[in-house]
Write a protein that holds these residues in place. Structure first.
Motif, PDB file in Angstrom:
ATOM      1  N   LYS A  96       0.733  -1.092  -0.094  1.00  0.00           N
ATOM      2  CA  LYS A  96       0.014  -0.032   0.030  1.00  0.00           C
ATOM      3  C   LYS A  96       0.843   1.116   0.134  1.00  0.00           C
ATOM      4  N   ALA A  97       0.580   2.017  -0.839  1.00  0.00           N
ATOM      5  CA  ALA A  97       1.275   3.528  -0.874  1.00  0.00           C
ATOM      6  C   ALA A  97       1.314   4.322   0.380  1.00  0.00           C
ATOM      7  N   ALA A  98       0.400   3.840   1.293  1.00  0.00           N
ATOM      8  CA  ALA A  98       0.181   4.656   2.583  1.00  0.00           C
ATOM      9  C   ALA A  98       1.245   4.034   3.746  1.00  0.00           C
ATOM     10  N   THR A  99       1.796   2.734   3.346  1.00  0.00           N
ATOM     11  CA  THR A  99       2.710   2.167   4.122  1.00  0.00           C
ATOM     12  C   THR A  99       4.060   2.818   3.998  1.00  0.00           C
ATOM     13  N   VAL A 100       4.434   3.080   2.571  1.00  0.00           N
ATOM     14  CA  VAL A 100       5.568   3.554   2.433  1.00  0.00           C
ATOM     15  C   VAL A 100       5.685   5.118   3.000  1.00  0.00           C
ATOM     16  N   GLN A 101       4.777   5.805   2.721  1.00  0.00           N
ATOM     17  CA  GLN A 101       4.478   7.248   3.274  1.00  0.00           C
ATOM     18  C   GLN A 101       4.577   7.365   4.520  1.00  0.00           C
ATOM     19  N   LYS A 102       3.810   6.406   5.323  1.00  0.00           N
ATOM     20  CA  LYS A 102       3.918   6.300   6.932  1.00  0.00           C
ATOM     21  C   LYS A 102       5.337   6.354   7.287  1.00  0.00           C
ATOM     22  N   LEU A 103       6.027   5.258   6.616  1.00  0.00           N
ATOM     23  CA  LEU A 103       7.391   5.264   7.107  1.00  0.00           C
ATOM     24  C   LEU A 103       8.391   6.423   6.864  1.00  0.00           C
ATOM     25  N   GLU A 104       8.118   7.026   5.823  1.00  0.00           N
ATOM     26  CA  GLU A 104       8.715   8.105   5.553  1.00  0.00           C
ATOM     27  C   GLU A 104       8.458   9.181   6.507  1.00  0.00           C
ATOM     28  N   ASP A 105       7.213   9.447   6.907  1.00  0.00           N
ATOM     29  CA  ASP A 105       6.691  10.295   7.831  1.00  0.00           C
ATOM     30  C   ASP A 105       7.348  10.013   9.263  1.00  0.00           C
ATOM     31  N   ALA A 106       7.384   8.603   9.516  1.00  0.00           N
ATOM     32  CA  ALA A 106       7.827   8.417  10.879  1.00  0.00           C
ATOM     33  C   ALA A 106       9.373   8.892  11.065  1.00  0.00           C
ATOM     34  N   ILE A 107      10.283   8.584   9.787  1.00  0.00           N
ATOM     35  CA  ILE A 107      11.560   8.725   9.784  1.00  0.00           C
ATOM     36  C   ILE A 107      11.831  10.404  10.022  1.00  0.00           C
ATOM     37  N   LEU A 108      11.077  11.356   9.138  1.00  0.00           N
ATOM     38  CA  LEU A 108      11.207  12.560   9.035  1.00  0.00           C
ATOM     39  C   LEU A 108      10.765  13.315  10.447  1.00  0.00           C
ATOM     40  N   THR A 109       9.818  12.889  11.096  1.00  0.00           N
ATOM     41  CA  THR A 109       9.376  13.189  12.406  1.00  0.00           C
ATOM     42  C   THR A 109      10.487  12.942  13.350  1.00  0.00           C
ATOM     43  N   ARG A 110      10.958  11.815  13.303  1.00  0.00           N
ATOM     44  CA  ARG A 110      12.065  11.507  14.325  1.00  0.00           C
ATOM     45  C   ARG A 110      13.379  12.377  13.945  1.00  0.00           C
ATOM     46  N   ALA A 111      13.661  12.536  12.714  1.00  0.00           N
ATOM     47  CA  ALA A 111      14.892  13.212  12.429  1.00  0.00           C
ATOM     48  C   ALA A 111      14.583  14.760  12.955  1.00  0.00           C
ATOM     49  N   ARG A 112      13.379  15.111  12.782  1.00  0.00           N
ATOM     50  CA  ARG A 112      13.250  16.706  13.357  1.00  0.00           C
ATOM     51  C   ARG A 112      13.189  16.537  14.801  1.00  0.00           C
ATOM     52  N   ASP A 113      12.713  15.615  15.632  1.00  0.00           N
ATOM     53  CA  ASP A 113      12.809  15.615  16.855  1.00  0.00           C
ATOM     54  C   ASP A 113      14.327  15.393  17.496  1.00  0.00           C
ATOM     55  N   LEU A 114      15.025  14.522  16.592  1.00  0.00           N
ATOM     56  CA  LEU A 114      16.424  14.645  17.202  1.00  0.00           C
ATOM     57  C   LEU A 114      17.077  15.882  16.938  1.00  0.00           C
ATOM     58  N   ARG A 115      16.705  16.719  15.850  1.00  0.00           N
ATOM     59  CA  ARG A 115      17.635  17.985  15.581  1.00  0.00           C
ATOM     60  C   ARG A 115      16.874  18.918  16.764  1.00  0.00           C
ATOM     61  N   ARG A 116      15.716  18.938  17.310  1.00  0.00           N
ATOM     62  CA  ARG A 116      15.235  19.698  18.066  1.00  0.00           C
ATOM     63  C   ARG A 116      16.093  19.454  19.290  1.00  0.00           C
ATOM     64  N   GLY A 117      16.063  18.359  19.661  1.00  0.00           N
ATOM     65  CA  GLY A 117      16.878  17.718  21.010  1.00  0.00           C
ATOM     66  C   GLY A 117      18.242  18.393  21.011  1.00  0.00           C
ATOM     67  N   SER A 118      18.924  18.214  19.927  1.00  0.00           N
ATOM     68  CA  SER A 118      20.375  19.023  20.106  1.00  0.00           C
ATOM     69  C   SER A 118      20.502  20.074  20.030  1.00  0.00           C
ATOM     70  N   VAL A 119      19.469  21.092  19.611  1.00  0.00           N
ATOM     71  CA  VAL A 119      19.206  22.481  19.804  1.00  0.00           C
ATOM     72  C   VAL A 119      19.103  22.822  21.344  1.00  0.00           C
ATOM     73  N   ALA A 120      18.072  22.232  21.817  1.00  0.00           N
ATOM     74  CA  ALA A 120      17.688  22.397  23.074  1.00  0.00           C
ATOM     75  C   ALA A 120      18.846  22.069  24.221  1.00  0.00           C
ATOM     76  N   GLY A 121      19.612  20.979  23.685  1.00  0.00           N
ATOM     77  CA  GLY A 121      20.686  20.707  24.667  1.00  0.00           C
ATOM     78  C   GLY A 121      21.797  20.872  24.430  1.00  0.00           C
TER      79      GLY A 121
END
Length: 149
Positions: A124-149
């Motif tokens: 399902k196309a939604a499966t790949v899209q959900k994986l991409e979204d999960a990776i991008l969200t996690r990457a943004r969280d990691l970036r925010r964490g390094s800015v705050a820390g």
């Protein structure tokens, strides 16, 4: 080929590495501060936030290949215990050194077990899209964490 005894080899290597290390450290008062959480991270071949986020997101799957310089992660076939008649294999390619949505490409293969044979099935196309979204969200969280820390 010149062979040096171990102590001389260590001194020769130190003579090469030390000046490079010191040159990289040199900074004056007027030098701008480095942004540790900049979107462009080049300590590996690809954006480190996308790389780490991809590994984190796929951590439940066995990995077959990881290449941090080329930005490729390939998983082995994963069978979800809740659906033992299907399996999935994922490939993640990080295409850029910047933290950008178009710098990430995820592809997946799916197979279903039919009478003991694994047969290709659509993903399902939604499966790949959900994986991409999960990776991008996690990457943004990691970036925010390094800015705050």
């Amino acid at each position: 080929m010149i062979r040096l005894p171990a102590p001389k080899l260590a001194l020769a290597l130190a003579g090469l590495v030390l000046p490079l290390t010191l040159a990289a450290c040199g900074g004056g008062k007027d030098r701008p501060k480095a942004d540790l959480a900049a979107s462009k991270i080049t300590t590996i071949g690809v954006n480190s936030y996308l790389w780490r986020a991809s590994l984190d997101t796929l951590s439940f799957m066995p990995l077959v290949q990881t290449d941090s310089n080329g930005g490729v992660i390939v998983t082995d076939w994963y069978i979800n215990p809740a659906a033992p008649t299907e399996r999935v294999k994922v490939t993640v390619m990080i295409l850029d050194q910047d933290l950008r949505a178009d710098g990430l490409r995820v592809s997946a293969l799916r197979e279903v077990n039919q009478g003991g044979q694994w047969v290709a099935a659509p993903v399902k196309a939604a499966t790949v899209q959900k994986l991409e979204d999960a990776i991008l969200t996690r990457a943004r969280d990691l970036r925010r964490g390094s800015v705050a820390g």
